[in-house]
Scaffold this motif. Structure first.
Motif, PDB file in Angstrom:
ATOM      1  N   ARG A 373       0.846  -1.207   0.000  1.00 17.76           N
ATOM      2  CA  ARG A 373       0.000   0.000   0.000  1.00 17.76           C
ATOM      3  C   ARG A 373       0.872   1.243   0.000  1.00 17.76           C
ATOM      4  O   ARG A 373       1.939   1.290   0.612  1.00 17.76           O
ATOM      5  CB  ARG A 373      -0.901   0.010   1.238  1.00 17.76           C
ATOM      6  N   SER A 374       0.388   2.271  -0.687  1.00 16.55           N
ATOM      7  CA  SER A 374       1.154   3.517  -0.729  1.00 16.55           C
ATOM      8  C   SER A 374       0.844   4.350   0.512  1.00 16.55           C
ATOM      9  O   SER A 374      -0.169   4.124   1.198  1.00 16.55           O
ATOM     10  CB  SER A 374       0.784   4.316  -1.981  1.00 16.55           C
ATOM     11  N   LEU A 375       1.683   5.344   0.753  1.00 14.01           N
ATOM     12  CA  LEU A 375       1.415   6.279   1.857  1.00 14.01           C
ATOM     13  C   LEU A 375       0.068   6.961   1.654  1.00 14.01           C
ATOM     14  O   LEU A 375      -0.662   7.218   2.603  1.00 14.01           O
ATOM     15  CB  LEU A 375       2.493   7.367   1.871  1.00 14.01           C
ATOM     16  N   ALA A 376      -0.264   7.219   0.373  1.00 16.20           N
ATOM     17  CA  ALA A 376      -1.550   7.863   0.074  1.00 16.20           C
ATOM     18  C   ALA A 376      -2.695   6.961   0.529  1.00 16.20           C
ATOM     19  O   ALA A 376      -3.662   7.433   1.145  1.00 16.20           O
ATOM     20  CB  ALA A 376      -1.658   8.156  -1.421  1.00 16.20           C
ATOM     21  N   ASP A 377      -2.584   5.647   0.251  1.00 19.52           N
ATOM     22  CA  ASP A 377      -3.641   4.701   0.662  1.00 19.52           C
ATOM     23  C   ASP A 377      -3.784   4.715   2.188  1.00 19.52           C
ATOM     24  O   ASP A 377      -4.873   4.804   2.723  1.00 19.52           O
ATOM     25  CB  ASP A 377      -3.288   3.260   0.243  1.00 19.52           C
ATOM     26  N   VAL A 378      -2.634   4.628   2.863  1.00 18.16           N
ATOM     27  CA  VAL A 378      -2.652   4.522   4.323  1.00 18.16           C
ATOM     28  C   VAL A 378      -3.191   5.813   4.940  1.00 18.16           C
ATOM     29  O   VAL A 378      -4.055   5.802   5.817  1.00 18.16           O
ATOM     30  CB  VAL A 378      -1.227   4.216   4.850  1.00 18.16           C
ATOM     31  N   TRP A 379      -2.691   6.944   4.437  1.00 19.45           N
ATOM     32  CA  TRP A 379      -3.083   8.225   5.037  1.00 19.45           C
ATOM     33  C   TRP A 379      -4.472   8.681   4.619  1.00 19.45           C
ATOM     34  O   TRP A 379      -5.078   9.503   5.294  1.00 19.45           O
ATOM     35  CB  TRP A 379      -2.022   9.290   4.702  1.00 19.45           C
TER      36      TRP A 379
END
Ligand code: FAD
Length: 516
Positions: A373-379
């Motif tokens: 998962r990307s940081l964008a997905d997580v955040w």
């Protein structure tokens, strides 16, 4: 196939397959104050095995990119500079952009870090490779890998363009403040300036004199305090040059003066009423017309949004050929802007002083952690958060220099950056000393850090001051600012606290690989 590999197949990769991977111990992305500072710190620590990748063609970040008329810092330069590279030659209290950019070029030259840089190179993807315990970094200029990835990509580096109906049909020049089009001649033209934030209040007065008509589109009025700016005398500069203690004293005085604001921002908002009176007087001094005064007077408490400084903003708004437009923009036509009330204002050029993607930066899509998962997905789910603004669970061996909740509304970001450089240097020492191959902040450490931080945030003016601002994310949380004194952050980041991390040693990783 690993999840990382799956993810990478769907993400655009300019550099894929063009050249073999080059491996470095530490790879730094970005060369503004943060990335350049990191490079210098690594050099000072005797490290040579690192690379800085920068999409621009030189160092500077913010100060390379924001070349708009009137661009200058709004924290005095004697504080807004590296502590290890004080500059006795600042021409005035709030230095203009070109002087700051020259300073950064000079620092890079002094510390001889240019050949550690790869310029004109965009990092298109950084994906954690769990089996090999390293980051795979794709760029527009080949592929790299590293043991530790340092993100120094800046919080105010991705211009935010407004989604206005019809703007693509506009026939004149339209550009963002951070991508100023110096070929566009605004003299004698009818210009629309959209936005009334920190950049707009510098741009407006700088172009007003030359343009035929200036329409300033305001969504929310900012509080604007007087700007105590002056040029330094030769005697002062000589004193700063030859008696460094004088400059240190000046820097300290600015630091503590600024830090006093935290009492109002984070502990007792009523203190800020004094500042609000000063800002009200600034309006009264600059504008005589009661109707215009009402339009520029915010309906929220000072400090809730960034406090701006200018002596020329209000007098500029009072000029005959300048209009402050407070009706929302309905659409843009080929040669005009139409507001919600149906008024059509013809314009030749549009300047978008509309800020940056802060809590939703596209950069976050390009960093992919250990579960694919990307940081964008997580955040996107949790709101942007990190441990001490530096490390994120699920993203091993990644450190930010200025991540979530590191921003300031009152003082120099360089102080915060240097705090994180201490943390980075200490992390690298710890990793080396203990033979650590992999470190990842424990989720519970990150959670409890952020729970405490958000608890502190609740009492701040940013949450209680009655405004909506870019400080807040879509969940309504302030994930951008640091809610305490900056020296508390300095103390917190003094050493890499390895106990908050899950670690694996080089030997255990090697054994794992052999048995696999
Ligand atoms: C107009 C303006 C005025 C400001 N004034 C002040 C002030 O007075 N005082 C203050 O404290 N702060 C101020 N700031 C905030 C300022 O951004 C920080 O002070 C500081 O410059 C941030 O440094 P940085 O290195 O973290 O980020 P940046 O300076 O933004 O540098 C980030 C770098 O990363 C590079 N990068 C990003 N993504 C990639 C990628 N994918 N691949 C390769 N390279 C990449 C960018 O090109 C950029 O060079 C201002 C900001 C703006 C926009």
């Amino acid at each position: 196939m690993t999840q990382v590999a799956n993810r990478r197949a769907t993400t655009p990769r300019n550099g894929a397959g063009r050249s073999p991977r080059k491996h470095v111990s530490v790879l730094i992305v970005g060369s503004g104050f943060a990335g350049l500072g990191a490079a210098i710190r690594l050099m000072k620590e005797g490290r040579d095995d690192f690379l800085v990748i920068e999409r621009g063609s030189e160092v500077g970040g913010t100060w390379r990119d924001n070349t708009y008329p009137g661009a200058a810092c709004d924290v005095p330069s004697h504080l807004y500079s590296y502590s290890f590279a004080l500059n006795p030659n600042w021409s005035r209290s709030f230095s203009p952009q070109d002087e700051i950019q020259d300073y950064l070029r000079g620092v890079a030259a002094t510390y001889q870090v240019a050949d550690k840089h790869l310029f004109d190179t965009d990092v298109t993807l950084a994906a954690w490779d769990e089996p090999r315990t390293r980051w795979l970094v794709d760029t527009t200029n080949g592929n790299f890998s590293c043991d530790v990835l340092v993100s120094a990509v800046g919080a105010l580096a991705e211009p935010s363009l407004p989604d206005i109906k019809g703007i693509e049909n506009f026939r004149g020049e339209v550009f963002h403040s951070a991508r100023w089009n110096h070929d566009a001649k605004l003299a004698g033209k009818r210009v629309a300036l959209i936005g009334t934030g920190a950049s707009a209040i510098q741009i407006g007065p700088a172009i007003a004199e030359d343009v035929a008509q200036l329409d300033v589109y305001q969504r929310t009025a900012p509080w604007v305090m007087p700007r105590h700016d002056r040029s330094y005398s030769t005697v002062e500069s000589l004193a700063y040059k030859h008696i460094p203690l004088v400059q240190r004293a000046a820097r300290n005085a600015i630091y503590w003066g600024r830090e006093a604001y935290v009492l109002g921002f984070a502990f007792e908002p009523r203190i800020l009423q004094v500042a609000q009176r000063v800002a009200e007087r600034n309006i009264a001094k600059g504008i005589k017309d009661p109707e215009l005064r009402a339009k520029v007077t915010p309906d929220w408490q000072i400090g809730c949004k960034r406090i701006l400084i200018s002596n020329t903003w209000y007098p500029m708004l009072a000029r005959d050929h300048v209009d402050l437009v407070t009706d929302g923009i309905a659409e843009v036509r080929e040669n005009a802007i139409v507001t919600a009330d149906g008024t059509v204002r013809e314009v030749d050029a549009i300047v978008l002083a509309t800020g940056f993607h802060v809590t939703d930066s596209p950069t976050f899509q390009r960093i992919v952690g250990n579960d694919g998962r990307s940081l964008a997905d997580v955040w996107d789910e949790s709101g942007q958060q990190a441990y001490k603004g530096a490390a994120v669970a699920g993203f091993p061996n990644l450190l930010f220099v200025i991540g979530p909740n590191c921003g300031l509304g009152h003082s120099s970001m360089i102080y915060m950056i240097e705090s994180h450089l201490n943390y980075l240097a200490s992390a690298l020492q710890t990793v080396e000393k203990n033979g650590i191959a992999r470190f990842e902040v424990r989720p519970e450490a990150q959670e409890s850090y952020n729970a405490k931080l958000q608890q502190q945030m609740q009492r701040t003016i940013w949450q209680t001051g009655g405004c909506a601002s870019w400080y807040l994310d879509k969940h309504g949380n302030n994930t951008t600012l640091w809610p305490n004194f900056t020296f508390v952050f300095r103390q917190l980041t003094r050493r890499f606290d390895v106990a908050a991390y899950d670690t694996e040693s080089i030997s255990s990783r090697r054994n794992e690989r052999i048995s696999a």
